[in-house]
Design a protein around this motif. Structure first.
Motif, PDB file in Angstrom:
ATOM      1  N   ARG A   5       0.779  -0.953  -0.034  1.00 39.21           N
ATOM      2  CA  ARG A   5      -0.051  -0.175  -0.137  1.00 39.21           C
ATOM      3  C   ARG A   5       0.936   1.124   0.031  1.00 39.21           C
ATOM      4  O   ARG A   5       0.607   2.274  -0.718  1.00 39.21           O
ATOM      5  CB  ARG A   5      -1.135  -0.151   1.146  1.00 39.21           C
ATOM      6  N   ARG A   6       1.929   1.253   0.640  1.00 34.99           N
ATOM      7  CA  ARG A   6       2.785   2.552   0.807  1.00 34.99           C
ATOM      8  C   ARG A   6       3.412   2.627  -0.500  1.00 34.99           C
ATOM      9  O   ARG A   6       3.353   3.887  -0.990  1.00 34.99           O
ATOM     10  CB  ARG A   6       3.810   2.294   2.193  1.00 34.99           C
ATOM     11  N   THR A   7       3.957   1.787  -1.143  1.00 32.72           N
ATOM     12  CA  THR A   7       4.643   1.764  -2.349  1.00 32.72           C
ATOM     13  C   THR A   7       3.891   2.253  -3.412  1.00 32.72           C
ATOM     14  O   THR A   7       4.032   3.010  -4.191  1.00 32.72           O
ATOM     15  CB  THR A   7       5.121   0.306  -2.797  1.00 32.72           C
ATOM     16  N   ALA A   8       2.573   1.674  -3.131  1.00 30.76           N
ATOM     17  CA  ALA A   8       1.400   2.329  -4.283  1.00 30.76           C
ATOM     18  C   ALA A   8       1.170   3.789  -4.223  1.00 30.76           C
ATOM     19  O   ALA A   8       0.775   4.310  -5.262  1.00 30.76           O
ATOM     20  CB  ALA A   8       0.253   1.462  -4.209  1.00 30.76           C
ATOM     21  N   LEU A   9       1.471   4.260  -2.798  1.00 25.37           N
ATOM     22  CA  LEU A   9       1.102   5.509  -2.734  1.00 25.37           C
ATOM     23  C   LEU A   9       2.267   6.422  -3.079  1.00 25.37           C
ATOM     24  O   LEU A   9       1.936   7.677  -3.745  1.00 25.37           O
ATOM     25  CB  LEU A   9       0.718   5.895  -1.263  1.00 25.37           C
ATOM     26  N   VAL A  10       3.557   6.225  -2.887  1.00 26.86           N
ATOM     27  CA  VAL A  10       4.706   7.080  -3.128  1.00 26.86           C
ATOM     28  C   VAL A  10       5.573   6.638  -4.222  1.00 26.86           C
ATOM     29  O   VAL A  10       6.400   7.388  -4.617  1.00 26.86           O
ATOM     30  CB  VAL A  10       5.515   7.360  -1.807  1.00 26.86           C
ATOM     31  N   GLY A  11       5.188   5.300  -4.684  1.00 22.92           N
ATOM     32  CA  GLY A  11       6.212   4.753  -5.727  1.00 22.92           C
ATOM     33  C   GLY A  11       7.456   4.329  -5.273  1.00 22.92           C
ATOM     34  O   GLY A  11       7.742   4.178  -4.034  1.00 22.92           O
ATOM     35  N   ARG A  12       8.489   3.912  -6.070  1.00 23.84           N
ATOM     36  CA  ARG A  12       9.754   3.330  -5.626  1.00 23.84           C
ATOM     37  C   ARG A  12      10.816   3.546  -6.680  1.00 23.84           C
ATOM     38  O   ARG A  12      10.610   4.077  -7.806  1.00 23.84           O
ATOM     39  CB  ARG A  12       9.528   1.908  -5.230  1.00 23.84           C
ATOM     40  N   ILE A  13      12.107   3.290  -6.430  1.00 22.00           N
ATOM     41  CA  ILE A  13      13.382   3.391  -7.147  1.00 22.00           C
ATOM     42  C   ILE A  13      13.092   2.095  -8.119  1.00 22.00           C
ATOM     43  O   ILE A  13      13.164   1.162  -7.271  1.00 22.00           O
ATOM     44  CB  ILE A  13      14.483   3.614  -6.633  1.00 22.00           C
ATOM     45  N   PRO A  14      13.380   2.031  -9.329  1.00 20.87           N
ATOM     46  CA  PRO A  14      13.481   0.598  -9.949  1.00 20.87           C
ATOM     47  C   PRO A  14      14.591  -0.052  -9.357  1.00 20.87           C
ATOM     48  O   PRO A  14      15.869   0.412  -9.090  1.00 20.87           O
ATOM     49  CB  PRO A  14      13.617   0.706 -11.361  1.00 20.87           C
ATOM     50  N   ALA A  15      14.627  -1.437  -9.003  1.00 20.05           N
ATOM     51  CA  ALA A  15      15.489  -2.417  -8.654  1.00 20.05           C
ATOM     52  C   ALA A  15      16.112  -2.227  -7.126  1.00 20.05           C
ATOM     53  O   ALA A  15      16.858  -2.714  -6.749  1.00 20.05           O
ATOM     54  CB  ALA A  15      16.948  -2.315  -9.687  1.00 20.05           C
ATOM     55  N   ALA A  16      15.255  -1.062  -6.625  1.00 17.76           N
ATOM     56  CA  ALA A  16      15.734  -0.788  -5.175  1.00 17.76           C
ATOM     57  C   ALA A  16      15.308  -1.984  -4.180  1.00 17.76           C
ATOM     58  O   ALA A  16      14.429  -2.806  -4.725  1.00 17.76           O
ATOM     59  CB  ALA A  16      14.796   0.328  -4.373  1.00 17.76           C
ATOM     60  N   LEU A  17      16.202  -2.449  -3.202  1.00 21.27           N
ATOM     61  CA  LEU A  17      15.695  -3.577  -2.347  1.00 21.27           C
ATOM     62  C   LEU A  17      14.567  -2.952  -1.322  1.00 21.27           C
ATOM     63  O   LEU A  17      14.718  -1.830  -0.554  1.00 21.27           O
ATOM     64  CB  LEU A  17      17.022  -3.826  -1.333  1.00 21.27           C
ATOM     65  N   PRO A  18      13.538  -3.888  -1.182  1.00 19.12           N
ATOM     66  CA  PRO A  18      12.516  -3.389  -0.324  1.00 19.12           C
ATOM     67  C   PRO A  18      12.543  -3.692   0.997  1.00 19.12           C
ATOM     68  O   PRO A  18      11.940  -4.624   1.346  1.00 19.12           O
ATOM     69  CB  PRO A  18      11.305  -4.245  -0.972  1.00 19.12           C
ATOM     70  N   VAL A  19      13.251  -3.030   1.858  1.00 22.97           N
ATOM     71  CA  VAL A  19      13.474  -3.204   3.289  1.00 22.97           C
ATOM     72  C   VAL A  19      12.906  -2.074   4.008  1.00 22.97           C
ATOM     73  O   VAL A  19      13.410  -0.919   3.785  1.00 22.97           O
ATOM     74  CB  VAL A  19      14.892  -3.356   3.627  1.00 22.97           C
ATOM     75  N   GLU A  20      11.967  -2.104   4.881  1.00 23.04           N
ATOM     76  CA  GLU A  20      11.151  -1.171   5.484  1.00 23.04           C
ATOM     77  C   GLU A  20      11.583  -0.971   6.876  1.00 23.04           C
ATOM     78  O   GLU A  20      11.494  -1.927   7.835  1.00 23.04           O
ATOM     79  CB  GLU A  20       9.451  -1.467   5.335  1.00 23.04           C
ATOM     80  N   TRP A  21      11.779   0.491   7.436  1.00 23.26           N
ATOM     81  CA  TRP A  21      12.476   0.681   8.523  1.00 23.26           C
ATOM     82  C   TRP A  21      11.226   0.886   9.385  1.00 23.26           C
ATOM     83  O   TRP A  21      11.056   0.322  10.549  1.00 23.26           O
ATOM     84  CB  TRP A  21      13.007   2.110   8.221  1.00 23.26           C
ATOM     85  N   SER A  22      10.103   1.560   9.069  1.00 27.11           N
ATOM     86  CA  SER A  22       8.964   1.442   9.977  1.00 27.11           C
ATOM     87  C   SER A  22       7.793   0.975   9.079  1.00 27.11           C
ATOM     88  O   SER A  22       7.652   0.845   8.014  1.00 27.11           O
ATOM     89  CB  SER A  22       8.546   2.929  10.398  1.00 27.11           C
ATOM     90  N   THR A  23       6.769   0.331   9.717  1.00 30.15           N
ATOM     91  CA  THR A  23       5.725  -0.401   9.408  1.00 30.15           C
ATOM     92  C   THR A  23       4.391   0.748   8.997  1.00 30.15           C
ATOM     93  O   THR A  23       4.580   1.745   9.344  1.00 30.15           O
ATOM     94  CB  THR A  23       4.824  -1.217  10.331  1.00 30.15           C
ATOM     95  N   TYR A  24       3.682   0.289   7.826  1.00 30.49           N
ATOM     96  CA  TYR A  24       2.635   0.880   7.336  1.00 30.49           C
ATOM     97  C   TYR A  24       1.534   0.139   7.521  1.00 30.49           C
ATOM     98  O   TYR A  24       1.498  -1.058   6.854  1.00 30.49           O
ATOM     99  CB  TYR A  24       3.079   1.582   6.237  1.00 30.49           C
ATOM    100  N   PRO A  25       0.422   0.469   7.967  1.00 32.19           N
ATOM    101  CA  PRO A  25       0.187   1.927   8.684  1.00 32.19           C
ATOM    102  C   PRO A  25       0.832   1.754  10.058  1.00 32.19           C
ATOM    103  O   PRO A  25       0.976   0.730  10.553  1.00 32.19           O
ATOM    104  CB  PRO A  25      -1.019   2.217   8.576  1.00 32.19           C
ATOM    105  N   GLY A  26       0.810   2.851  10.706  1.00 27.97           N
ATOM    106  CA  GLY A  26       1.017   2.820  12.232  1.00 27.97           C
ATOM    107  C   GLY A  26       2.601   3.488  12.594  1.00 27.97           C
ATOM    108  O   GLY A  26       2.788   4.190  13.433  1.00 27.97           O
ATOM    109  N   GLY A  27       3.617   3.302  11.562  1.00 31.46           N
ATOM    110  CA  GLY A  27       4.763   3.928  11.770  1.00 31.46           C
ATOM    111  C   GLY A  27       5.673   3.457  12.689  1.00 31.46           C
ATOM    112  O   GLY A  27       6.688   3.923  13.430  1.00 31.46           O
ATOM    113  N   LYS A  28       5.468   2.245  13.285  1.00 25.87           N
ATOM    114  CA  LYS A  28       6.130   1.396  14.213  1.00 25.87           C
ATOM    115  C   LYS A  28       7.142   0.789  13.570  1.00 25.87           C
ATOM    116  O   LYS A  28       7.594   0.390  12.482  1.00 25.87           O
ATOM    117  CB  LYS A  28       5.643   0.512  14.767  1.00 25.87           C
ATOM    118  N   THR A  29       8.628   0.883  14.243  1.00 23.04           N
ATOM    119  CA  THR A  29       9.815   0.323  13.929  1.00 23.04           C
ATOM    120  C   THR A  29       9.609  -1.269  13.510  1.00 23.04           C
ATOM    121  O   THR A  29       8.908  -1.852  14.376  1.00 23.04           O
ATOM    122  CB  THR A  29      10.986   0.680  14.952  1.00 23.04           C
ATOM    123  N   ASN A  30      10.155  -1.441  12.207  1.00 21.18           N
ATOM    124  CA  ASN A  30      10.000  -2.721  11.937  1.00 21.18           C
ATOM    125  C   ASN A  30      10.868  -3.615  12.753  1.00 21.18           C
ATOM    126  O   ASN A  30      12.273  -3.392  12.416  1.00 21.18           O
ATOM    127  CB  ASN A  30      10.306  -2.832  10.382  1.00 21.18           C
TER     128      ASN A  30
END
Length: 105
Positions: A5-30
Motif C-alpha cells: 500500500r505504501r509503495t502504491a502511494l509514493v512509488g519506488r526506485i526501480p531495482a531498489a531493495l524493499p526493506v522497510e524501516w517502519s511499518t505501514y500503517p502505524g509507523g512502528k519500527t520494523n
C-alpha cells in the motif's frame, strides 16, 4: 519488506531493495529490519536509504551502520523532498523532481 500500500502511494526506485524501516500503517519500527537487511545486502558494500522526507532513511542508515549490517547513508535527494510555501511536497527538490529513475504505481 515494503508494504504494497505504501509503495502504491509514493512509488519506488526501480531495482531498489524493499526493506522497510517502519511499518505501514502505524509507523512502528520494523522489528525485522536488521535481519531483512542482512539477508539482502553485502556488509562490505555501501547501502543508501531513501524515504519521502529523510527522517526514516536517516534512522535506517544509523541503525544499519551501528549494527555493522552495512556501511550506510541516506539519500540527499529524498523522494519528495522539501515542502513548498503551501506545505506540499514534490515541487521543490527531491529524487523524482530531479528526473532520477522512479516508478509511480
Amino acid at each position: 519488506m515494503c508494504a504494497p500500500r505504501r509503495t502504491a502511494l509514493v512509488g519506488r526506485i526501480p531495482a531498489a531493495l524493499p526493506v522497510e524501516w517502519s511499518t505501514y500503517p502505524g509507523g512502528k519500527t520494523n522489528p525485522d529490519f536488521l535481519p531483512q537487511l542482512a539477508e539482502l545486502v553485502d556488509p562490505d558494500e555501501p547501502v543508501m536509504f531513501i524515504c519521502r522526507s529523510g527522517g526514516r532513511s536517516h534512522s535506517a542508515a544509523i541503525a544499519a551502520t551501528e549494527a555493522a549490517t552495512a556501511s550506510a547513508t541516506t539519500c540527499s535527494k529524498d523522494s519528495k523532498a522539501d515542502k513548498d510555501p503551501n506545505q506540499q511536497r514534490n515541487r521543490i527538490g527531491g529524487w523524482r523532481l530531479a528526473g532520477l529513475p522512479w516508478i509511480q504505481s
